[in-house]
Design a protein around this motif. Structure first.
Motif, short mmCIF file in Angstrom:
data_model
loop_
_atom_site.label_atom_id
_atom_site.label_comp_id
_atom_site.label_asym_id
_atom_site.label_seq_id
_atom_site.Cartn_x
_atom_site.Cartn_y
_atom_site.Cartn_z
N PHE A 26 39.50 -27.58 9.11
CA PHE A 26 40.27 -26.41 9.54
C PHE A 26 41.17 -26.40 7.93
O PHE A 26 41.11 -25.35 7.26
CB PHE A 26 41.20 -26.41 10.54
N SER A 75 38.89 -25.88 4.93
CA SER A 75 38.18 -24.47 4.82
C SER A 75 39.56 -23.57 4.53
O SER A 75 39.33 -22.51 3.70
CB SER A 75 37.48 -24.18 6.15
N ASN A 76 40.47 -23.67 4.97
CA ASN A 76 41.66 -22.63 4.53
C ASN A 76 42.09 -22.86 3.25
O ASN A 76 42.29 -21.73 2.81
CB ASN A 76 42.77 -23.10 5.77
N LEU A 125 37.61 -19.84 5.43
CA LEU A 125 37.65 -20.22 6.68
C LEU A 125 36.63 -19.25 7.66
O LEU A 125 36.14 -19.55 8.63
CB LEU A 125 39.20 -19.88 7.09
N PRO A 126 36.87 -18.17 7.37
CA PRO A 126 36.23 -16.81 8.24
C PRO A 126 34.54 -17.38 8.03
O PRO A 126 33.87 -17.37 9.06
CB PRO A 126 36.43 -15.57 7.59
N TYR A 162 34.01 -20.55 10.03
CA TYR A 162 34.11 -20.45 11.66
C TYR A 162 32.72 -19.52 12.05
O TYR A 162 32.39 -19.97 13.10
CB TYR A 162 35.29 -19.26 11.69
N GLU A 163 32.35 -18.67 11.34
CA GLU A 163 30.99 -17.73 11.71
C GLU A 163 29.82 -18.89 11.71
O GLU A 163 29.10 -18.84 12.52
CB GLU A 163 30.75 -16.73 10.88
N GLY A 167 29.74 -21.21 14.61
CA GLY A 167 29.41 -20.67 15.80
C GLY A 167 27.79 -20.74 16.02
O GLY A 167 27.32 -21.00 16.89
N PHE A 180 37.99 -26.62 16.62
CA PHE A 180 38.07 -25.88 15.39
C PHE A 180 38.18 -24.58 15.44
O PHE A 180 38.81 -23.75 15.23
CB PHE A 180 36.76 -25.89 14.38
N ASN A 181 37.32 -23.96 16.46
CA ASN A 181 37.51 -22.34 17.03
C ASN A 181 38.94 -22.19 17.55
O ASN A 181 39.33 -21.07 17.47
CB ASN A 181 36.49 -22.06 18.09
N VAL A 201 41.24 -21.78 14.68
CA VAL A 201 41.10 -20.48 14.02
C VAL A 201 41.84 -19.22 14.88
O VAL A 201 42.30 -18.46 14.28
CB VAL A 201 39.70 -20.19 13.67
N GLU A 202 41.38 -19.36 16.08
CA GLU A 202 41.90 -18.27 16.97
C GLU A 202 43.35 -18.45 17.03
O GLU A 202 43.99 -17.55 17.30
CB GLU A 202 41.26 -18.56 18.30
#
Length: 135
Positions: free
Chosen positions: A15, A18-19, A24-25, A28-29, A32, A97-98, A101-102
């Motif tokens: 996280f 990536s940030n 990050l987006p 995240y995708e 998934g 991780f999700n 992000v959430e």
């Protein structure tokens, strides 16, 4: 218990990286999609977890299959999980991780336990009440 602690440590590292790189987006995708593959194609994760296959062969597989499909940071991350023998916690790490992000996006998770199935109206009402409390 160990899975949760491992997941938190590795998810937090991914996280933050990536940030920092402002991807990050995308990560995240892509994570998934990777999690969906790991669930639907059991052989994928079983291959990566196998003690009969060398780490070198696993890394080669990851590079060959994923390098052009996901961001380089994910390939590097999977390689670290392979090196540290943490690939078996991949699902838990992705889930954590999700959550991170959430949480950054202001999205909360809730589990509702009910004796009877909720109607659509009851679900909407519950969502509205939870949203109002979190504002």
């Amino acid at each position: 218990m160990i899975a949760r602690e491992v997941a938190k440590r590795y998810a937090n590292a991914l996280f933050m990286a990536s940030n920092e790189k402002e991807i990050l987006p995308e990560v995240y995708e892509q994570l998934g999609h990777l999690d969906n593959i790991a669930h639907s194609e059991k052989a994928f994760l079983e291959f990566l977890k196998s003690h009969r296959i060398t780490e070198k062969d696993k890394k080669s597989f990851v590079a060959t299959v994923l390098q052009k499909r996901v961001h380089a940071i994910i390939v590097q991350f999977l390689n670290i999980l392979l090196e540290k023998n943490r690939i078996k916690f991949l699902h838990e790490i992705i889930d954590e991780f999700n959550r991170l992000v959430e949480a950054q996006r202001g999205i909360g998770r809730a589990t509702v336990i009910s004796a009877l199935p909720l109607t659509d109206a009851e679900k909407r009402n519950l969502i509205d009440k939870l949203a109002a409390k979190l504002k």
